[in-house]
Design a protein around this motif. Structure first.
Motif, PDB file in Angstrom:
ATOM      1  N   SER A 181       0.844  -1.193   0.000  1.00  0.00           N
ATOM      2  CA  SER A 181       0.000   0.000   0.000  1.00  0.00           C
ATOM      3  C   SER A 181       0.883   1.247   0.000  1.00  0.00           C
ATOM      4  O   SER A 181       1.936   1.287   0.652  1.00  0.00           O
TER       5      SER A 181
ATOM      6  N   THR B 228      -0.769   1.486  -6.903  1.00  0.00           N
ATOM      7  CA  THR B 228      -0.883   2.371  -8.050  1.00  0.00           C
ATOM      8  C   THR B 228      -0.974   1.537  -9.328  1.00  0.00           C
ATOM      9  O   THR B 228      -0.885   0.301  -9.291  1.00  0.00           O
ATOM     10  N   ALA B 229      -1.124   2.236 -10.452  1.00  0.00           N
ATOM     11  CA  ALA B 229      -1.232   1.528 -11.733  1.00  0.00           C
ATOM     12  C   ALA B 229       0.055   0.768 -12.058  1.00  0.00           C
ATOM     13  O   ALA B 229       0.037  -0.221 -12.799  1.00  0.00           O
ATOM     14  N   ASP B 230       1.182   1.219 -11.503  1.00  0.00           N
ATOM     15  CA  ASP B 230       2.471   0.573 -11.784  1.00  0.00           C
ATOM     16  C   ASP B 230       2.855  -0.478 -10.743  1.00  0.00           C
ATOM     17  O   ASP B 230       3.918  -1.091 -10.848  1.00  0.00           O
ATOM     18  N   SER B 231       2.021  -0.659  -9.724  1.00  0.00           N
ATOM     19  CA  SER B 231       2.358  -1.597  -8.653  1.00  0.00           C
ATOM     20  C   SER B 231       2.391  -3.033  -9.156  1.00  0.00           C
ATOM     21  O   SER B 231       1.603  -3.426 -10.030  1.00  0.00           O
TER      22      SER B 231
END
Length: 522
Positions: free
Chosen positions: A356, A359-362
């Motif tokens: 946590s 994000t979109a790149d996680s």
């Protein structure tokens, strides 16, 4: 040398126009004494003026930022001062509640006042500024920083980000104080626990509290390295402590492992942890008190991390995380993110665990498939009630018990005050331990609030210094611009008089020369 009539007239006209233009220009300069109006007047000076104007614009922006930061910090400081005053009253109630003459009714009266103070704190910690933004949410100004959970605990919903504003060429200051720094970093003094290991059934003769951390440095440096400990009572006046490796470390305890069994709430201090000891003999123990107490033993360690999961508001199913346990300590320690995690279902049975905030790149740190109603990831097993849908996610938080916000401290102590204890020695012992925890955590919370107020004061002093610096720079900037742009009044008036004389002489010269034509003598 012959000069033709057209050449004469052209030359005279050009000279007149040039002189007349100079007079007009100087007359305008004499009206406001501005020397540089365009780059043609002074290319180097105009470039320098442009740079100075840009600097002045930045100084004006800094001035506005200083005002904004000062106003924001003022709101935060006044709110924190109000919170500090309430915490002082909470501390007074906590101290008075330990009065030996108090009855259950007296303690319930204190609990009622604590409930009101708790509500006031909850409201103040969710205060807004003049723009309707939450003061203590960090960069998430539209998110309420504290929410009350269904179990009565409180959770922080903001972040740790400060809103930085530049107030000088080399200085940026935070315009806010986050709830994370003001409230969430208060040290939890109740982060150790004891567990009776012998006899198998508690006979009520030996009561040992969970303990209070009195020395944080000693606790971190010494206690944590040797846990779990075994506290073994060898007689009615002595005990010994063994560390995880079986080494005898009793000499590091208060009085070298000796105690007075008739003492009222004897305290054992060991490696930064203070524990309350109560010996309660039973009928018939007088004949051989050592035999009655010998053989009792306790396990002493830090509280294990606890995991909790909450469903995201956008979930399409009603599935809930009902329980979360650390099933593989080694995997948990190695892989579970300290800042919390997000459990996301990619299908009705497949899931992924992300650090946590996600994000979109996680990228997932763990993945798996449901086994019945349980999901296991990064050493933690989650029990679910209901069937999740693809896209459902759950916020996972790990409580290391290192810190505790003051709202949870008050809530826990209020529960202890409402628990009956009249004529019940065990309940009384438990209450005194809860009071110790409350007093320690209230003091820790007050220290954290005071630190935040001091930090705001330090930023305020830095603002004052920077404001003075900016004013000095602005003054010098104005002087420099004036020296480049403005004219010397005496010089301008002298030049204007000379140019007027030149213009008059030019007109008279033209008239004289124009009269030399042969036509005038025919």
């Amino acid at each position: 040398m012959r000069i033709s009539t057209p050449q004469f007239y052209n030359s005279s006209s050009a000279n007149y126009e040039r002189t007349f233009g100079n007079v007009n220009k100087t007359t305008q300069e004499a009206s406001d004494f501005i020397r540089v109006r365009t780059a043609a007047d002074d290319p180097v000076g105009a470039a320098r003026l442009l740079q100075l104007e840009q600097q002045q614009n930045m100084l004006d922006q800094y001035k506005g930022n200083i005002t904004n930061v000062r106003n924001a910090l003022g709101s935060s400081e006044s709110t924190l001062n109000a919170i500090g005053s309430i915490l002082q009253r909470v501390n007074e109630l906590a101290v008075s509640s330990g009065n030996g003459g108090f009855t259950d009714a007296d303690r319930k009266a204190n609990a009622s006042e604590l409930a009101s103070l708790e509500d006031q704190l909850f409201s103040l910690m969710n205060s807004k500024d003049e723009n309707g933004k939450y003061l203590f949410s960090g960069s998430k100004g539209d998110t309420q920083p504290y929410v009350r959970n269904s179990d009565g605990t409180y959770s922080y919903q903001g972040d740790q980000s400060n809103l930085m504003l530049q107030v000088g060429d080399m200085l940026s200051l935070a315009a806010n104080e986050t709830g994370y720094s003001a409230f969430e970093q208060a040290l939890n003094t109740s982060r150790s626990e004891t567990r009776l290991t012998a006899p198998a059934t508690d006979d009520g003769r030996v009561s040992l509290s969970n303990g209070q951390v009195s020395g944080n440095t000693t606790y971190n440096d010494r206690f944590r390295s040797g846990e779990p400990y075994s506290i073994q009572f060898t007689s009615s006046t002595e005990y010994k402590i063994l560390d995880a490796g079986g080494n005898d470390v009793t000499l590091e305890a208060s009085q070298g492992g000796k105690f007075d069994p008739k003492g009222d709430n004897t305290t054992i201090s060991f490696r930064g942890v203070d524990l309350r000891l109560k010996i309660s003999f039973k009928a018939g123990d007088e004949a051989n008190p050592d035999a009655a107490i010998a053989g009792h033993s306790f396990n002493l360690s830090s509280k294990a991390d606890s995991i909790a999961g909450t469903r995201s508001p956008g979930n399409t199913s009603s599935a809930q995380v009902t329980d979360a346990t650390i099933s593989d300590p080694a995997a948990y320690k190695a892989a579970f993110p300290g800042g919390g995690a997000v459990l996301k279902f990619t299908s009705a049975t497949d899931f992924e665990l992300y650090a946590s905030p996600m994000t979109a790149d996680s990228r997932p740190i763990s993945s798996g498939t449901l086994s019945g109603t349980t999901a296991t990831a990064a050493g933690v097993t989650f029990d679910l009630a209901g069937a999740p849908n693809a896209g459902d996610s759950f916020a996972i938080k790990a409580d290391t018990h290192q810190n505790q916000n003051i709202l949870n401290t008050i809530s826990q102590f209020r529960t202890a005050l409402n628990t009956p204890q009249d004529n019940d020695p065990v309940a009384r012992q438990n209450f005194l331990a809860a009071q110790d925890a409350a007093l320690g955590n209230i003091a820790s919370g007050l220290n954290q609030v005071s630190s935040s107020i001091s930090a705001i004061g330090g930023r305020g002093q830095a603002l004052d210094v920077q404001a003075e610096t900016n004013e000095a720079l602005a003054g010098e900037n104005t002087k420099t611009q004036s020296s480049i742009r403005d004219s010397d009044p005496a010089e301008v008036m002298l030049r204007l008089e000379m140019q007027k004389n030149m213009l008059q002489a030019s007109m008279q010269s033209f008239a004289k020369i124009a009269g030399l034509s042969l036509v005038n003598y025919i």
